[in-house]
Design a protein around this motif. Structure first.
Motif, PDB file in Angstrom:
ATOM      1  N   UNK A  31       0.832  -1.201   0.000  1.00  0.00           N
ATOM      2  CA  UNK A  31       0.000   0.000   0.000  1.00  0.00           C
ATOM      3  C   UNK A  31       0.876   1.265   0.000  1.00  0.00           C
ATOM      4  N   UNK A  32       1.855   1.304   0.901  1.00  0.00           N
ATOM      5  CA  UNK A  32       2.713   2.488   1.024  1.00  0.00           C
ATOM      6  C   UNK A  32       3.504   2.773  -0.241  1.00  0.00           C
ATOM      7  N   UNK A  33       3.942   1.720  -0.924  1.00  0.00           N
ATOM      8  CA  UNK A  33       4.767   1.883  -2.126  1.00  0.00           C
ATOM      9  C   UNK A  33       3.949   1.844  -3.416  1.00  0.00           C
ATOM     10  N   UNK A  34       2.641   1.647  -3.283  1.00  0.00           N
ATOM     11  CA  UNK A  34       1.734   1.584  -4.433  1.00  0.00           C
ATOM     12  C   UNK A  34       2.193   0.544  -5.456  1.00  0.00           C
ATOM     13  N   UNK A  35       2.435  -0.675  -4.937  1.00  0.00           N
ATOM     14  CA  UNK A  35       2.839  -1.790  -5.792  1.00  0.00           C
ATOM     15  C   UNK A  35       1.892  -2.964  -5.569  1.00  0.00           C
ATOM     16  N   UNK A  36       1.840  -3.867  -6.523  1.00  0.00           N
ATOM     17  CA  UNK A  36       0.947  -5.012  -6.445  1.00  0.00           C
ATOM     18  C   UNK A  36       1.597  -6.259  -5.893  1.00  0.00           C
ATOM     19  N   UNK A  37       2.902  -6.168  -5.555  1.00  0.00           N
ATOM     20  CA  UNK A  37       3.610  -7.331  -5.023  1.00  0.00           C
ATOM     21  C   UNK A  37       4.847  -6.868  -4.267  1.00  0.00           C
ATOM     22  N   UNK A  38       5.216  -7.666  -3.271  1.00  0.00           N
ATOM     23  CA  UNK A  38       6.485  -7.462  -2.574  1.00  0.00           C
ATOM     24  C   UNK A  38       7.278  -8.754  -2.654  1.00  0.00           C
ATOM     25  N   UNK A  39       8.574  -8.608  -2.765  1.00  0.00           N
ATOM     26  CA  UNK A  39       9.445  -9.774  -2.750  1.00  0.00           C
ATOM     27  C   UNK A  39       9.694 -10.156  -1.302  1.00  0.00           C
ATOM     28  N   UNK A  40       9.792 -11.433  -1.049  1.00  0.00           N
ATOM     29  CA  UNK A  40      10.092 -11.923   0.292  1.00  0.00           C
ATOM     30  C   UNK A  40      11.546 -12.377   0.250  1.00  0.00           C
ATOM     31  N   UNK A  41      12.390 -11.642   0.967  1.00  0.00           N
ATOM     32  CA  UNK A  41      13.836 -11.844   0.923  1.00  0.00           C
ATOM     33  C   UNK A  41      14.351 -12.255   2.303  1.00  0.00           C
ATOM     34  N   UNK A  42      15.371 -13.113   2.283  1.00  0.00           N
ATOM     35  CA  UNK A  42      16.019 -13.527   3.529  1.00  0.00           C
ATOM     36  C   UNK A  42      17.498 -13.725   3.234  1.00  0.00           C
ATOM     37  N   UNK A  43      18.346 -13.053   4.021  1.00  0.00           N
ATOM     38  CA  UNK A  43      19.793 -13.132   3.834  1.00  0.00           C
ATOM     39  C   UNK A  43      20.198 -12.822   2.392  1.00  0.00           C
ATOM     40  N   UNK A  44      19.540 -11.834   1.797  1.00  0.00           N
ATOM     41  CA  UNK A  44      19.861 -11.414   0.448  1.00  0.00           C
ATOM     42  C   UNK A  44      19.366 -12.328  -0.654  1.00  0.00           C
ATOM     43  N   UNK A  45      18.598 -13.348  -0.285  1.00  0.00           N
ATOM     44  CA  UNK A  45      18.098 -14.306  -1.275  1.00  0.00           C
ATOM     45  C   UNK A  45      16.585 -14.228  -1.395  1.00  0.00           C
ATOM     46  N   UNK A  46      16.123 -14.423  -2.616  1.00  0.00           N
ATOM     47  CA  UNK A  46      14.690 -14.440  -2.890  1.00  0.00           C
ATOM     48  C   UNK A  46      14.097 -15.739  -2.360  1.00  0.00           C
ATOM     49  N   UNK A  47      13.116 -15.616  -1.466  1.00  0.00           N
ATOM     50  CA  UNK A  47      12.441 -16.784  -0.906  1.00  0.00           C
ATOM     51  C   UNK A  47      11.028 -16.947  -1.466  1.00  0.00           C
ATOM     52  N   UNK A  48      10.433 -15.811  -1.853  1.00  0.00           N
ATOM     53  CA  UNK A  48       9.076 -15.879  -2.363  1.00  0.00           C
ATOM     54  C   UNK A  48       8.590 -14.523  -2.818  1.00  0.00           C
ATOM     55  N   UNK A  49       7.311 -14.491  -3.153  1.00  0.00           N
ATOM     56  CA  UNK A  49       6.654 -13.251  -3.561  1.00  0.00           C
ATOM     57  C   UNK A  49       5.265 -13.250  -2.932  1.00  0.00           C
ATOM     58  N   UNK A  50       4.831 -12.083  -2.483  1.00  0.00           N
ATOM     59  CA  UNK A  50       3.505 -11.911  -1.907  1.00  0.00           C
ATOM     60  C   UNK A  50       2.798 -10.858  -2.740  1.00  0.00           C
ATOM     61  N   UNK A  51       1.657 -11.230  -3.309  1.00  0.00           N
ATOM     62  CA  UNK A  51       0.965 -10.367  -4.259  1.00  0.00           C
ATOM     63  C   UNK A  51      -0.411  -9.959  -3.749  1.00  0.00           C
ATOM     64  N   UNK A  52      -1.023  -9.046  -4.498  1.00  0.00           N
ATOM     65  CA  UNK A  52      -2.403  -8.651  -4.181  1.00  0.00           C
ATOM     66  C   UNK A  52      -3.316  -9.872  -4.169  1.00  0.00           C
ATOM     67  N   UNK A  53      -3.101 -10.770  -5.084  1.00  0.00           N
ATOM     68  CA  UNK A  53      -3.920 -11.984  -5.159  1.00  0.00           C
ATOM     69  C   UNK A  53      -3.730 -12.839  -3.907  1.00  0.00           C
ATOM     70  N   UNK A  54      -2.484 -12.976  -3.446  1.00  0.00           N
ATOM     71  CA  UNK A  54      -2.227 -13.719  -2.203  1.00  0.00           C
ATOM     72  C   UNK A  54      -2.949 -13.059  -1.031  1.00  0.00           C
ATOM     73  N   UNK A  55      -2.895 -11.729  -0.982  1.00  0.00           N
ATOM     74  CA  UNK A  55      -3.551 -11.000   0.102  1.00  0.00           C
ATOM     75  C   UNK A  55      -5.063 -11.207   0.067  1.00  0.00           C
ATOM     76  N   UNK A  56      -5.639 -11.111  -1.107  1.00  0.00           N
ATOM     77  CA  UNK A  56      -7.082 -11.296  -1.242  1.00  0.00           C
ATOM     78  C   UNK A  56      -7.490 -12.696  -0.800  1.00  0.00           C
ATOM     79  N   UNK A  57      -6.751 -13.686  -1.259  1.00  0.00           N
ATOM     80  CA  UNK A  57      -7.063 -15.062  -0.857  1.00  0.00           C
ATOM     81  C   UNK A  57      -6.923 -15.236   0.646  1.00  0.00           C
ATOM     82  N   UNK A  58      -5.883 -14.660   1.217  1.00  0.00           N
ATOM     83  CA  UNK A  58      -5.676 -14.770   2.658  1.00  0.00           C
ATOM     84  C   UNK A  58      -6.823 -14.134   3.425  1.00  0.00           C
ATOM     85  N   UNK A  59      -7.150 -12.900   3.084  1.00  0.00           N
ATOM     86  CA  UNK A  59      -8.171 -12.176   3.836  1.00  0.00           C
ATOM     87  C   UNK A  59      -9.570 -12.726   3.590  1.00  0.00           C
TER      88      UNK A  59
END
Length: 125
Positions: A31-59
């Motif tokens: 919401x703050x960055x006005x983007x439809x997805x955020x990358x999920x990073x750990x120790x500089x590595x890509x672990x996953x992606x969380x999108x608007x669709x993931x959020x909608x399904x979750x909520x």
């Protein structure tokens, strides 16, 4: 000249969260960055992606509390990626083929951005 994925993402910041951040924190970052997805990073590595669709399904589909559930639980794990120097139409085709709208962009194994189906489609004939 063929447009590359790099041409589309240049100047855009990578928005990321950690797997241990809450779903609410991830949604707030989008919401703050006005983007439809955020990358999920750990120790500089890509672990996953969380999108608007993931959020909608979750909520919409669960009664879980977004303040206490880690985004790592509901993210899309090990997402498909595209190289920054790939043609933009390849990124578009990957998204259409796999049925998603956001694609992490990598260069030399490092994440450099996210390209969206909307961004790719608006830049192609």
């Amino acid at each position: 000249m063929t447009k590359t994925v790099r041409d589309i993402i240049t100047g855009r910041a990578v928005v990321s969260v950690r797997p241990t951040d809450s779903v609410r924190e991830a949604a707030r970052a989008m919401y703050d960055q006005d983007v439809g997805a955020v990358l999920v990073m750990e120790d500089g590595r890509l672990r996953g992606i969380f999108t608007e669709r993931d959020a909608l399904r979750f909520f919409a589909a669960t009664r879980r509390n977004p303040y206490i559930i880690d985004v790592g639980v509901v993210m899309t794990h090990d997402p498909v990626t595209v190289d920054a120097d790939s043609p933009a139409d390849l990124a578009r085709d990957l998204m259409l083929t796999h049925g998603f709208r956001h694609l992490p962009v990598v260069e030399g194994g490092e994440v450099v951005g996210v390209v969206s189906l909307r961004g790719v489609s608006s830049d192609l004939p």
